[in-house]
Scaffold this motif. Sequence first.
Motif, mmCIF file in Angstrom:
data_model
loop_
_atom_site.group_PDB
_atom_site.id
_atom_site.type_symbol
_atom_site.label_atom_id
_atom_site.label_comp_id
_atom_site.label_asym_id
_atom_site.label_seq_id
_atom_site.Cartn_x
_atom_site.Cartn_y
_atom_site.Cartn_z
ATOM 1 N N HIS A 25 1.139 -0.857 0.342
ATOM 2 C CA HIS A 25 0.026 -0.063 0.424
ATOM 3 C C HIS A 25 0.949 1.238 0.004
ATOM 4 N N VAL A 26 0.469 1.844 -0.840
ATOM 5 C CA VAL A 26 1.680 3.331 -0.797
ATOM 6 C C VAL A 26 0.545 4.320 -1.264
ATOM 7 N N ASP A 27 1.164 5.066 -0.436
ATOM 8 C CA ASP A 27 0.078 6.362 0.769
ATOM 9 C C ASP A 27 1.253 7.545 0.090
ATOM 10 N N MET A 28 0.640 8.514 0.031
ATOM 11 C CA MET A 28 1.586 9.742 -0.551
ATOM 12 C C MET A 28 1.021 10.779 1.175
ATOM 13 N N ASP A 29 2.284 11.224 1.798
ATOM 14 C CA ASP A 29 2.636 11.459 2.642
ATOM 15 C C ASP A 29 2.442 12.916 2.659
ATOM 16 N N ALA A 30 0.833 13.586 3.666
ATOM 17 C CA ALA A 30 0.315 14.968 3.381
ATOM 18 C C ALA A 30 -0.048 15.738 1.926
#
Length: 416
Positions: A25-30
Motif C-alpha cells: 500500500h503506497v500512501d503519499m505523505d500530506a
Amino acid sequence: MSRAPRSAAARRSWGEDDSGCTILHVDMDAFFVSVELLDRPELRGKPVIVGGETRGVVAAASYEARRFGIHSAMPSARARMLCPELIALPGRHARYGEVSREVMSVLGEVTPELEQVSIDEAFLDVAGALRRLGSPTTIARGIRREIRTRVGVPASVGVAGTKHVAKLASTHAKPDGLLLVPLAATVEFLRSLPVGALWGVGEKSGEVLERHGIDTVAELADTPLPTLHRILGVAAGQRLHELAWGHDPRPVRRTREEKSIGTESTFARDITDRAELERVLLRQAHACAVRLRAARVLTGRVAIKVRHADFTTLSRSHTLTAPTDLAHDVYVAARDLLAEVPIPAAGIRLLGVRAERLTDGGEGVQPTLDEDPHLALAERAMDGVRARFGSRVLQPASLLDRDRRSTTASRSSDIS
C-alpha cells in the motif's frame, strides 16, 4: 474512534521475513502540502495548510502544522487559533492530479496489478514482479526512491499479506517510511492497535463497541462471535472478527477501465476574452492527450463544459472523423465547439474539456490523408521529455508567459 492513533508497538519493527507479503500500500505523505512544497520549497519546515485561507476547513496540513494539533477537516479559524503563524495556501487540484498521475506512472512500471483508490494512495500486488525486481521489501524501497527522485514528493509504503494490513502498515510508517508486517506477525501487529484501526469501524460502531468494553483489536478478536453478532449485526460482526484475526480475501483489482478523460478549470475571476478561453482549452487539451496516451486509449468524441457567471451550465460535443490521442485534434474540436457558444457580458467562470467514447489504442492510430505526421511525433517526444524531467518543463510556447501570470484556480476532474 474511526481515526486510529499510532501506538509505539505498531511503529516498531515486526521482522524481516517478507515471504508471502506481496501486497503493498503506497500512501503519499500530506500529499496536497507536499505538492505545494515541491513548487514552493521556501516553505519547507514551516506550518502550512492547504485550504481554509479565509474560511472553510483544512484540506491538508504539514507535519509542522500537525504538531500544533491541526488536522484535515478542522475549521480554519480553529487552526489559526492553534498556530497564529500558520501559512494557508489555496488548493490547486489540477496540479495535484498532475503529480498524482506521475506517481501512478511510477507504480505502473512495477506491475499492472495496480489499484488506485484515491488521488494519493494505491495498492499493488507485486507477486508477478518478484523475479524481475526482487523481494517485496526491495520493491517497496525502490518505489519510495523512484517517487522521491522522479516526482519529488515523499511516500510511505506498507508491506503485508493482505490489503487491510498493508494499509495499516503504511499508516504506521508515516511520515516517509516503510513498514513490513510479516505473515507470522500479522495477528500480533493487529492486537497492538485500537479497535478504531479496523476497516469499517466508524464513529457510531466505535461508540457501540466502547459501550461494551471493547477498545482494542485484541479485545474484539477475543469476543465470542455470537456476542459480536448481537452488538453489531451478523454481517458487520463477522467481517470485523475476520479482520481482527488477519483475514482479508479482497484481491488487488486493477483500476477500473476509463470511460472518459477530462479536466476543467474554475477561474478566480470570470473571463470574457475569447482568446484567453482558447488558451485555457489548449492547456486542457494537452492535459487530456497526455492521459490518453498514458492509458493507451483513443477518443472518438470531444465535449466541452461551459459555466456562466450566473452558474448557467452548457455542454457541447463533437464526434471526430477518426479516433485520436493528439492534443491538436482535441483542441481544434474543443475550440470549434466554444466558437458556437456566446460569451455573456458577465463572463465565464468555468471551462472544461472531456475526451469521450474511448477505444483501445494499443494498435496505434490510422492517420487520415490530410494529417501532419509531425504532430504525433512532436507530442510523443514531449511525453518523453516530461517523463524524464517533469511535466512542467515543456509546454506550448503560447502558454509559457501567461502561465506564470495565471489567475485561474483549476481543478482536474476525475476519470469517470
